[in-house]
Scaffold this active site. Structure first.
Site, PDB file in Angstrom:
ATOM      1  N   ASP A   1     -23.270  -1.143  -3.608  1.00 27.10           N
ATOM      2  CA  ASP A   1     -23.300  -2.515  -3.078  1.00 27.10           C
ATOM      3  C   ASP A   1     -23.548  -2.499  -1.569  1.00 27.10           C
ATOM      4  O   ASP A   1     -22.857  -3.168  -0.806  1.00 27.10           O
ATOM      5  CB  ASP A   1     -21.995  -3.234  -3.399  1.00 27.10           C
ATOM      6  CG  ASP A   1     -22.134  -4.762  -3.290  1.00 27.10           C
ATOM      7  OD1 ASP A   1     -23.280  -5.252  -3.342  1.00 27.10           O
ATOM      8  OD2 ASP A   1     -21.113  -5.450  -3.151  1.00 27.10           O
TER       9      ASP A   1
ATOM     10  N   GLY B   1     -11.865 -10.905  -5.249  1.00 23.43           N
ATOM     11  CA  GLY B   1     -10.644 -10.924  -4.461  1.00 23.43           C
ATOM     12  C   GLY B   1     -10.730 -11.784  -3.227  1.00 23.43           C
ATOM     13  O   GLY B   1     -11.790 -12.292  -2.853  1.00 23.43           O
TER      14      GLY B   1
ATOM     15  N   LEU C   1      -9.303 -14.376   5.614  1.00 24.18           N
ATOM     16  CA  LEU C   1     -10.539 -13.802   6.141  1.00 24.18           C
ATOM     17  C   LEU C   1     -11.752 -14.185   5.305  1.00 24.18           C
ATOM     18  O   LEU C   1     -12.840 -14.385   5.828  1.00 24.18           O
ATOM     19  CB  LEU C   1     -10.424 -12.276   6.211  1.00 24.18           C
ATOM     20  CG  LEU C   1      -9.450 -11.703   7.248  1.00 24.18           C
ATOM     21  CD1 LEU C   1      -9.405 -10.187   7.150  1.00 24.18           C
ATOM     22  CD2 LEU C   1      -9.852 -12.124   8.657  1.00 24.18           C
ATOM     23  N   GLY C   2     -11.580 -14.266   3.999  1.00 22.48           N
ATOM     24  CA  GLY C   2     -12.712 -14.624   3.162  1.00 22.48           C
ATOM     25  C   GLY C   2     -12.430 -14.362   1.695  1.00 22.48           C
ATOM     26  O   GLY C   2     -11.444 -13.724   1.324  1.00 22.48           O
TER      27      GLY C   2
END
Length: 450
Positions: free
Chosen positions: A188, A59, A53-54
Site C-alpha cells: 500500500d 481504523g 488524527l484521521g
C-alpha cells in the site's frame, strides 16, 4: 486537559477535565470517563487520547500522551474500527490485517529508523451503549511522527521537482529493501503513507495491508488478499494474484508520478487500451528518471526491477549521489547537498575549527596536541553535517556561542583580542571553503571524464 473519547459514534467525544491540568493529578488519577457515553478514556490506565488524527478503512487514529513516561511522550493510538457493512468473513479479515500491522511493527519497527516503533497492542472490553452487552475494541500504540505526509505536502506545493522526487526515492528505496529482505511486502505504497518529519526525514507508514511471506526467501511471491489503493496497485495485486517486491516498486513509481504531475486523480494517465501509463508529456524530467519510472510501471511483474536495490543502483549511475551500502538492507540513504550547503558547511567547519584551535592551544600550549584535536573536531563536525545532525541555523548558533565563550573566558583565548580571534577564525573558514570548492571541482571533472 482535553481527552478525546475513542468510542465509535460518541456524539460529544471531546471532554475537558480541569483537575488534569495539574501534572501530579495526571500521573495518579485512576481513570476518567466520557461525560457523554461513559467510555473509559485513559486506555489501559496509560494512554490519554487528545486529538482525532484521521480515519481510514479499518481504523481511527488519535494523537495521545503516554503518562507512564517522564515527558508524557506523544504517540499515535490506532483503534480497529472498520467502516461499512462487512460480512463476518470480511470483519475477521479486517481484524487480521489490523493485528498484522502490530506484528510487523514489532518485528521491524525497532530495526529501521524510518519505520515507526510499536509501543503497545491491546484489546479493551467496555460496557456497550446497548444495555447488558459489552463491546470489544482493539488498539495499536506506535511512535508519533511529527510532520506531514507527502499527500499533504503535495497539496501545498502543487508539484514536486525532479530533485525532490529523487530525494524521495533515495530515502524510501532503502526502507523497501530492508522490508523486502525481512520477507514482507507492504502492498500500500502511496503519498499518504510516506511521512516527512520536521527534520526532513522520510518514514514509511501503515503496515496494515502488508503481506508476510512466511518461511520464504526474499523476492519470493505471495498471494494477495485484495486489499489495495486504487490506481497504485499493479495488475497482479488487483486481480488477487501473486504479489512480489516489484509490486511495491510499481506503487512507488505511481507515487512519483503523482508528485511530479501534481495530479490527485493519477489513474487518468493510465491508458487501458495499451495497458500502459501515458504521463511523459505532463512533466519535463531527465531521460534517466523517465526510463527508471517506466520500467517500474511495466504491467508484467517479471519485466520490472526485481528489487529496490536494483532501482537504487540504476538511479545512482549518473554519479550525482554516492551511497554506502547498508549492513541490513544493502543500501543506505545519504543526504544530497546543494553547492551552497557544501560551501556553508565548509565555512562553518573552518570557523569553528579556528575557534577550537585557539582554545586548545591556550589550554595545552602544545602545537601537536592542538593540530590533532582540531582535526578530530573538524572531522566530527563534517560527519555530523553529512548525517544532518547539524544544519541550517546550527551553522550560525554553534560558532556564535563558541565565540562568546572563548572571548569572555580569559584562559581560552591566550590573551588574543576579539578582533584577532575573528581574523583567525574567518581565515580558517575561507581556507576551508577554498578546499571544499577545489575538491568539488576535481570531483566534477573526474565525473565528466569517467
Amino acid at each position: 486537559m482535553e481527552i478525546y473519547c475513542t468510542r465509535p459514534g460518541c456524539p460529544r467525544p471531546q471532554n475537558h477535565f480541569a483537575d488534569l491540568d495539574d501534572p501530579g493529578t495526571i500521573r495518579t488519577v485512576q481513570q476518567k470517563y466520557c461525560t457523554t457515553c461513559g467510555m473509559p478514556l485513559i486506555l489501559v490506565g496509560r494512554y490519554i487520547p487528545q486529538k482525532l488524527l484521521g480515519r481510514g478503512g479499518f481504523g481511527t487514529a488519535f494523537l495521545a500522551r503516554d503518562r507512564h513516561t517522564p515527558g508524557m511522550r506523544q504517540c499515535v493510538v490506532k483503534q480497529f474500527q472498520p467502516v461499512g457493512n462487512l460480512t463476518p468473513t470480511q470483519q475477521q479479515l479486517a481484524q487480521d490485517l489490523f493485528e498484522r500491522e502490530a506484528e510487523v511493527l514489532e518485528k521491524i519497527g525497532n530495526k529501521h529508523e524510518q519505520i515507526p516503533n510499536l509501543f503497545a497492542f491491546f484489546p479493551m472490553i467496555v460496557p456497550s451503549l446497548q444495555g447488558g452487552k459489552q463491546d470489544q475494541f482493539f488498539y495499536i500504540v506506535q511512535e508519533f511522527i511529527d510532520g506531514q505526509n507527502l499527500e499533504e505536502e503535495l497539496n501545498q506545493k502543487k508539484k514536486f521537482s525532479e530533485a525532490e522526487v529523487r530525494e524521495v526515492l533515495q530515502a524510501i528505496l532503502p526502507v523497501l529493501q530492508f522490508v523486502h529482505t525481512q520477507g514482507i511486502i507492504h502492498r500500500d505504497i502511496k503519498p499518504s503513507n510516506i511521512m516527512r518529519d520536521r527534520q526532513g526525514k522520510l518514514y514509511l507508514l501503515d503496515f496494515g495491508a502488508v503481506k508476510q511471506v512466511t518461511n520464504s526467501p526474499p523476492g519470493a511471491a505471495s498471494s494477495s488478499t485484495g486489499i489495495y489503493s486504487q490506481g497504485f496497485a499493479p495488475p497482479e495485486q488487483m486481480s488477487g494474484g501473486q504479489v512480489y517486491p516489484s509490486t511495491d516498486l510499481y506503487a512507488l513509481a505511481v507515487t512519483c508520478l503523482m508528485l511530479l504531475t501534481g495530479e490527485q486523480d493519477i489513474i487518468k494517465f493510465f491508458d487501458t487500451f495499451s495497458n500502459q501509463w501515458q504521463w511523459q508529456q505532463q512533466v519535463k524530467i531527465s531521460s534517466q528518471l523517465t526510463e527508471i519510472l517506466n520500467k517500474m510501471l511495466l504491467p508484467a511483474a517479471n519485466q520490472r526491477y526485481q528489487s529496490a536495490q536494483e532501482v537504487f543502483d540504476t538511479l545512482n549511475q549518473s554519479g550525482k549521489v554516492v551511497k554506502k551500502p547498508s549492513k541490513s538492507a544493502g543500501i543506505q540513504p545519504v543526504a544530497n547537498f546543494s553547492v551552497i550547503e557544501i560551501l556553508a558547511g565548509a565555512a562553518f567547519s573552518g570557523f569553528q575549527g579556528g575557534l577550537m584551535a585557539i582554545a586548545l592551544f591556550s589550554l595545552s600550549k602544545s602545537s601537536l596536541f592542538t593540530v590533532v584535536m582540531t582535526a578530530t573536531i573538524i572531522g566530527t563536525l563534517v560527519f555530523a553535517q553529512t548525517r544532518r545532525w547539524i544544519e541550517r541555523w546550527d551553522l550560525l548558533l554553534i560558532p556564535g556561542i563558541s565565540l562568546g565563550i572563548i572571548s569572555f573566558v580569559p584562559w581560552l583565548h591566550a590573551g588574543f583580542p576579539l578582533t584577532k580571534i575573528l581574523i583567525i577564525a574567518t581565515a580558517a573558514a575561507l581556507i576551508s571553503v577554498a578546499i571544499a570548492a577545489l575538491f568539488r571541482l576535481i570531483y566534477r571533472l573526474l565525473s565528466l571524464l569517467f
